[in-house]
Design a protein around this motif. Sequence first.
Motif: not given
Length: 177
Positions: A110-111, A126-129, A146-147, A161-163
């Motif tokens: 997880l990045l 922002s484009n890949v979270a 993830m952000h 949560r979604l990530s």
Amino acid sequence: MSWDEDFFTCTICETENIVPASGNKNSPILIIGAYPGKEEISKGRPFVGGTGEIFRIELAKVGIDINSIRLCNLWQHKPWKNQKEEFYFQCLEDGATKAIAEAKGKKAILLVGAATVKYFTEFSVSNVAGLQVKSDYLSAPIIVAMHNPAQVFHSVIGEMRLSIQKFSALIEKDKIL
Ligand SMILES: [Zn+2]
């Protein structure tokens, strides 16, 4: 310089109290954050303190115990504002090299945070979270962006949560845990 001091001091710029990787070396899961905050520095571990606590809870909800996985940061210390440019990039490369070594053999990564996602994927977070991404530096079959958890104080927790849900769904699918 004693071994201990050496271990907790950046060998390049001599910043003290760096935060090395911690947690379970044998876990198939690695989380890579950006750089340690105040509380991480005082405790010497990544992902502790206020935002770390929220992150822990969200991971626990999908069955990932933060104490049983491996954790590290892209930067082992906070990138200094007034740092000499050569140190800035050298310290980044040093931290990244260590993170890449930590990532070796991992099944799911997880990045976390803009700098980490940018470094490893060249995408803006922002484009890949919340999405599965690929990295030239990391060979894990599952890599999700993830952000930074600190973002939840500025926006909504749903993003994180979604990530995390995406990350855990992929881990379950591949039966990694
Ligand atoms: Zn340094």
